[in-house]
Design a protein around this motif. Structure first.
Motif, short mmCIF file in Angstrom:
data_model
loop_
_atom_site.label_atom_id
_atom_site.label_comp_id
_atom_site.label_asym_id
_atom_site.label_seq_id
_atom_site.Cartn_x
_atom_site.Cartn_y
_atom_site.Cartn_z
N LYS A 1 36.70 3.82 -9.77
CA LYS A 1 37.45 4.61 -8.78
C LYS A 1 36.86 6.01 -8.58
N ALA A 2 35.53 6.12 -8.65
CA ALA A 2 34.89 7.42 -8.45
C ALA A 2 35.14 7.98 -7.06
N ASP A 3 35.46 7.10 -6.10
CA ASP A 3 35.74 7.57 -4.74
C ASP A 3 37.08 8.28 -4.63
N HIS A 4 37.89 8.28 -5.71
CA HIS A 4 39.19 8.97 -5.69
C HIS A 4 39.07 10.46 -5.95
N VAL A 5 37.85 10.92 -6.23
CA VAL A 5 37.58 12.36 -6.35
C VAL A 5 36.35 12.68 -5.49
N ALA A 6 36.13 13.95 -5.24
CA ALA A 6 34.98 14.37 -4.43
C ALA A 6 33.68 14.14 -5.19
N PRO A 7 32.58 13.90 -4.48
CA PRO A 7 31.29 13.63 -5.15
C PRO A 7 30.86 14.72 -6.12
N ASN A 8 31.24 15.99 -5.85
CA ASN A 8 30.81 17.04 -6.77
C ASN A 8 31.50 16.95 -8.13
N GLN A 9 32.49 16.04 -8.27
CA GLN A 9 33.17 15.83 -9.54
C GLN A 9 32.61 14.64 -10.32
N HIS A 10 31.72 13.88 -9.69
CA HIS A 10 31.18 12.69 -10.37
C HIS A 10 30.40 13.02 -11.63
#
Length: 465
Positions: free
Chosen positions: A338-347
């Motif tokens: 569920k990485a799409d549940h946060v912004a890419p800069n948080q990955h």
């Protein structure tokens, strides 16, 4: 044609020879790979497998899978889906391509799926003999609770009971365990075995574990109490932890101890010997955002579950004899779903947080020769990234349809801590990550996943050389 200097450069020549030998070794040893997929509570393993098959059928949308990037990947064919025990890909795929799409139901027992992958080899030698190679990929889906049972093979009934009773006293579990502990206080382990009384208190213990599972807690043992599969209603599940005491022949305690031993041998050891030791590669999916949302007890439970999981693997690289007679898992991937549940800069922070959670056990695994990787991914992307301005500051937000809502919304999803959460993090209300509804899965469309291709490159990419 390569420049003459390449042929005269001994390092380049030697490198090419070793590369060629590596390819030939892999092809000589196997054209068959067993990839095991499991996950902690609500981690999305059903969607992961469905998305993997959807993408591998034609290879579109997987730019970081090397064989696809090189233009050598030719596609895949699904085999024997109608056989008993097969993963029902068609049904789950239909859920995700429906209008509107819906999340598939979670699986609760072991299921397998077989793909035949076709690709053009890089090997100069094999290219002359058979340019198109095939890899049989078996994907094995099984509940994470079953994996958490493997340490029971090294635990006596007394040790299991001691650990389970201590776990029930943790604040996050105490309320769920209250009814079982009340019944346990009135139960006489030394009395002559009474099957009705044993069945009643075992069911109370199972109700406690099911409540923990519903709360999103992962460390539930024995795992078949919450995911029984074909053991539903079996007498093998009629036992529970008991306080320490003398074991008298024919007593309630003796009967429960006997059941525990049978459970270890007939259920846990059987799974280990028939399935687990035959896996070549393993991915463990974790809903880390859900654990952060749920609070410090749930987060600690997730961390403890991951430590238990890492201890369950037979470490060590697989040589020729190992491949033929004693297969071992040689690549292990832990993936935050569920990485799409946060912004890419948080990955990057998501990955770093998971690395910190498994660091000591992962270090031991790497020392033994197993390749361990950590990443964040989204099997099916449900959001877009948008930039908004707030009080003169540009924020990375996401846009998607929240679960159980009809319209899309834009929100700032919050930030992942750069380190293990501190007490202030839990009281500040910073963890409020939302659940999203699925978007339609479309074959041959790019941008539907986040790092699913990188996960596949780690797990199977070397076998497509």
């Amino acid at each position: 044609m390569a420049p003459l200097t390449d042929y005269l450069n001994p390092m380049k020549v030697l490198g090419g020879v070793w590369d060629e030998l590596g390819i030939l070794k892999d092809r000589a040893l196997d054209h068959h790979l067993r990839l095991a997929v499991t996950g902690l509570s609500r981690s999305g393993k059903t969607v992961f497998i469905t998305s993997v098959v959807n993408h591998l059928i034609d290879g579109h949308g997987l730019p970081f899978l090397q064989a696809v990037h090189d233009g050598r990947y030719l596609g895949a064919r699904l085999e024997g889906e109608q056989r008993p025990g097969r993963f029902p890909y068609a049904r789950f795929h239909a859920d995700l391509v429906a209008q509107p799409p819906r999340w598939p139901q979670a699986t609760d027992r072991l299921a397998t799926l077989r793909l035949e992958l076709a690709y053009r080899t890089r090997s100069l030698v094999l290219r002359q003999m058979q340019p198109v190679q095939h890899l049989t990929l078996d994907i094995i889906d099984y509940p994470g609770e079953w994996l958490l049972d493997l340490p029971l093979l090294e635990q006596s009934y007394q040790q299991f009971s001691q650990d389970a009773l201590a776990l029930a006293e943790i604040p996050g579990r105490r309320a769920a365990a209250a009814e079982w502990l009340r019944r346990l206080a009135a139960f006489d382990p030394a009395a002559t075995a009474d099957e009705d009384a044993i069945a009643a208190i075992a069911q109370s213990y199972r109700d406690y574990l099911l409540t923990c599972h519903d709360l999103g807690l992962s460390l539930v043992q024995p795992g078949r109490f919450t995911n029984p599969g074909d053991l539903e209603g079996s007498p093998l599940l009629r036992f529970c932890p008991l306080p320490p005491g003398e074991v008298r022949a024919g007593s309630n305690r003796a009967r429960m101890m006997e059941r525990y031993e049978r459970y270890r041998e007939e259920v846990v050891r059987r799974f280990y010997e028939e399935h687990f030791v035959r896996f070549d590669r393993q991915i463990v999916l974790i809903d880390l955002l859900g654990a952060l949302n749920a609070g410090p007890e749930h987060f600690a439970d997730t961390q403890q579950s991951l430590e238990v999981i890492l201890k369950s693997f037979r470490y060590g690289s697989s040589g020729l004899l190992g491949r033929l007679f004693a297969p071992r898992i040689d690549r292990l991937l832990f993936a935050v779903s569920k990485a799409d549940h946060v912004a890419p800069n948080q990955h990057p922070a998501l990955k770093q947080l998971l690395e910190l959670m498994i660091q000591p056990a992962a270090r031991a695994a790497r020392y033994e020769g197993i390749a361990v990787e950590v990443m964040s991914l989204a099997s099916l992307r449900c959001t877009d990234v948008v930039r908004t301005e707030h009080h003169g500051q540009v924020l990375s937000c996401i846009r998607g349809r929240l679960k159980n809502e009809d319209r899309e919304t834009v929100l700032f999803p919050g930030e992942i801590p750069p380190d293990l959460p501190e007490p202030d993090d839990w009281t500040s209300g910073r963890f409020r990550f939302k659940e999203f509804a699925p978007r339609r899965l479309v074959r041959s469309a790019a941008g539907q996943q986040i790092r699913l291709d990188q996960a596949l490159q780690f797990l199977i990419g070397d076998k497509l050389a």
